[in-house]
Every structure is written in structure tokens, then in C-alpha cells.
Motif scaffolding. Structure first.
Motif: not given
Length: 397
Positions: A330-335, A346-348, A394-396
Motif C-alpha cells: 500500500x505505501x509503495x503503490x498508493x493503492x 473480500x472474495x465476494x 479497495x480490491x486487489x
């Protein structure tokens, strides 16, 4: 004449004991004599020049050639259920140590993996050092030791950054480890390492080539090129002559990810079951836990019903690994990948963000539409969102 041991020579010359022994066997150290199972080396002996060296660019002094591939267990074919036999059969004790560290990591034992790997983080043998750094980085992620993980990742990038100054034997394996470390964290891939790996993949041994192709299939998924990801995986499995279980598990999981991206859950399920058939006999469940969020609810759809106890162990790995993964990613990508959802939520939410309807999700997971609605509602509430269309960030990816 005063003499020193192989270990003392290795420490003095900053190379591995294995390389010193090979110099002795090859007669490269004048005056070295064998007594029983040990070598006595003249105390004043000079480190031999390696005959494999060609003229190297300035600055290459002190770099040792690669005398073994990294990640030996990954590069070992064995029948499912015989992983530890494969480890114990390795003759070189240092290679066996690294293989055992691999086994501990891939079987969800990060604490043991760290203890085994940390002894080799500054080893004179590049393959052992590369392997140790990769294992140490990912095992520490699972333990929440982010500074240690980040330090090991930085060392991997340093080792891979030698470029033309690095010995030829080291370039492809170092690029393999660097690209692998970046892709699995969904971080930008070092361009120099990526190009080098594409050009020199043929120099890697078979198991590492398969894992490299898994990395490429994973990267295709991240780029939304699901057809290419599927094509890579299916091509490898169609030509596979020996089973390398660890890279095969990961490649099957990449196929699951890409087939779910194409909304082909039946084919995805075939690969999930194939991955499980390879992983289950030796307990090699780490990969399934790492990939949970990318598998589109496939673990819930298959393993939760077929093997609920194994599913619980895998989900425990997911929570532990993903917590560390996010603290680097998260910190490295800002995502801002969500960290406050249950794995089922999360899967749903992942499927909903991909455009799956509530009925499609319910059919896939084997639950009611109301259950799907409840999971999505809870996910939206936790993320302070009002619409399912806003789930994507907020998802992968």
C-alpha cells in the motif's frame, strides 16, 4: 606445515565451503591433502582463480560465480507426498538447509523458515544468498516483521542490479529472484531485470523456468491480459514431462486467477483442484493462502466444502500474509487495498467489483443471494462506501 580447514579457507576467501571442496577435489589448491573425510589446506594457500571467469568489467572483482541454482526445492521434481524425502536426499548440506527453509515457508511455517534462511543472508555463494533473501523477505511478511522483509527485498534488488558487472552465471538467477519478489508484491518490476529475465530464461533450470512462467502469468493477470495468462499456464502444462510441485502449484493458481478474470469458473475450478492435489500431500499450502484474494472465491467454492479443516489453516495464512503484504504494497503503490474485511467479504466484494451479479456470485459460492447481499453490504459499510461500483479501488488488482 601449518594447515587450515575447508571452513576456515571459505571464511578467509569469502566463498562457500562447497566451492573450496571443489577446488580441492579438482587439484586447484597446491598442497591440499585429504585425511579421512576432511581436507587439510596449507595455511598460506591463495584463493584459486575460477576457470569459468572471462574478462569481467571493472568493478566485478570479488563477485563469486554461481555454482548452483537458487531455490533448490523449487527446482526439484518429486512425487506429491515425498517432499521431505527430496530435501533429505540433497547431498550438499547448505543446499539442503535452503531446501528445508523453502519447505518450511511453503508449508506455512514462516518462523522456522526465517531461522534457517537468516544464516545465509550474507553467504559467499550467490545462489544461497539469493534464496535466503527471497525466503527471509516473504517469511518475515507473514510474521509482521516489515523492516526485515524490506531489508531483504532491498538486498535482492541490489544483487540484481549488478547488470553487466555481475558474472554471467548470476545474472539470470538474480533477475529471476528480483522479478519474482516484485510481481508477487504487485510492485513495479525493475525494467532491467525484467528484460534480462525474458532474454535469459533459457539459462535457468527447469523448475525455475516454470516458476518464471508463473510470474509472467501472474503479471498478465495484473495487466488484465487474462487470455495471455491462461495461454502461458496451459502451454506449460501441455508440455510438462516432469512434475515440479512447487512451481506447478503456483502456476495452477495463476490459471485460476486468469480464468476467473475471464468469468470461466469451471475451468478455474479444474486448476484449483489440480493445485490442491499437488499441495495437500506435503502440506504445501502457503501459496493458496497467499493467493486467496486473487482466486475469486474459489477456495470458498471448493475447499471450504471439501476440506473445511484445511480451509481454516489456509485462511489463517491468508490473514497473516496479507497483513504484511499490505504494509509493503500500500505505501509503495498508493493503492489502498482493504484490510478490514473478512476473507469471505473480500472474495465476494472482489467478484462484485469485477461486474459479477449477485446471482452469479451466489451460484459460484454455493450460497443464497441474500447471503451475497449481506456480505457486500458489510463490505460497503466497513469501507464507508454507498455503491458496489466504488469497491474497485479497495480490491486487489
Amino acid at each position: 606445515m601449518e594447515s587450515i580447514t575447508v571452513q576456515e579457507a571459505a571464511e578467509r576467501w569469502k566463498i562457500s565451503p562447497r566451492l573450496v571442496q571443489r577446488y580441492c577435489v579438482d587439484g586447484r589448491i597446491p598442497g591440499a591433502r585429504k585425511f579421512g573425510g576432511a581436507w587439510a589446506i596449507p595455511a598460506g594457500a591463495q584463493k584459486p582463480e575460477d576457470p569459468r571467469r572471462t574478462r569481467e568489467p571493472a568493478g566485478a572483482e570479488g563477485r563469486e560465480p554461481l555454482s548452483m541454482p537458487p531455490m533448490p526445492l523449487m527446482n526439484t521434481p518429486f512425487a506429491p507426498g515425498h517432499c521431505m524425502e527430496a530435501v533429505q536426499a540433497m547431498e550438499d548440506p547448505e543446499q539442503r538447509d535452503i531446501a528445508l527453509a523453502e519447505y518450511c515457508y511453503f508449508s506455512g511455517q514462516p518462523e522456522r523458515a526465517v531461522l534457517l534462511a537468516e544464516r545465509y543472508l550474507s553467504h559467499g555463494e550467490p545462489a544461497l544468498r539469493l534464496s535466503a533473501c527471497l525466503i527471509y523477505a516473504y517469511a518475515n511478511l507473514s510474521m509482521g516483521q516489515i523492516r526485515r522483509a524490506s531489508s531483504a527485498l532491498a538486498e535482492i534488488q541490489r544483487l540484481a542490479g549488478g547488470g553487466e558487472a555481475a558474472p554471467p552465471q548470476l545474472r539470470a538467477p538474480a533477475a529471476f529472484v528480483a522479478v519474482t519478489a516484485s510481481v508477487l508484491l504487485h510492485l513495479p518490476v525493475p525494467e532491467e531485470a525484467a528484460v534480462l529475465l525474458r532474454e535469459q530464461i533459457h539459462l535457468l533450470p527447469p523448475g525455475l523456468r516454470i516458476f518464471t512462467l508463473y510470474v509472467q502469468a501472474h503479471q498478465a493477470y495484473l495487466q488484465g491480459d487474462y487470455g495471455r495468462g491462461v495461454g502461458i499456464a496451459e502451454a506449460v502444462f501441455s508440455m510438462e514431462s516432469q512434475v515440479y510441485p512447487i512451481p506447478a502449484i503456483y502456476l495452477h493458481l495463476a490459471a485460476v486467477m486468469n480464468y476467473m478474470g475471464l468469468k470461466q469458473p469451471e475451468r478455474a475450478q479444474t486448476h484449483l483442484r489440480a493445485a490442491w492435489a499437488l499441495a495437500q500431500p506435503d502440506g504445501l499450502i502457503e501459496g493458496l493462502g497467499e493467493h486467496h484474494g486473487l482466486l475469486g472465491g474459489m477456495l470458498e467454492a471448493v475447499l471450504k466444502k471439501d476440506d473445511p479443516e484445511a480451509f481454516k489453516r489456509i485462511i489463517a495464512i491468508t490473514y497473516r500474509f496479507s497483513a504484511g503484504w499490505r504494509r509493503v504494497h500500500n505505501p509503495a503503490t498508493g493503492h489502498d487495498v482493504a484490510d478490514n474485511l473478512t476473507t469471505t467479504e473480500f472474495a465476494t466484494a472482489m467478484l462484485a467489483a469485477r461486474g459479477w451479479t449477485n446471482q452469479e456470485i451466489a451460484d459460484h459460492l454455493g450460497v443464497s443471494v441474500n447471503t451475497v447481499k449481506r456480505h457486500i453490504s458489510l463490505a460497503l459499510q466497513k469501507l464507508d462506501l454507498s455503491r458496489r461500483q466504488d469497491l474497485g479501488p479497495y480490491m486487489l488488482r
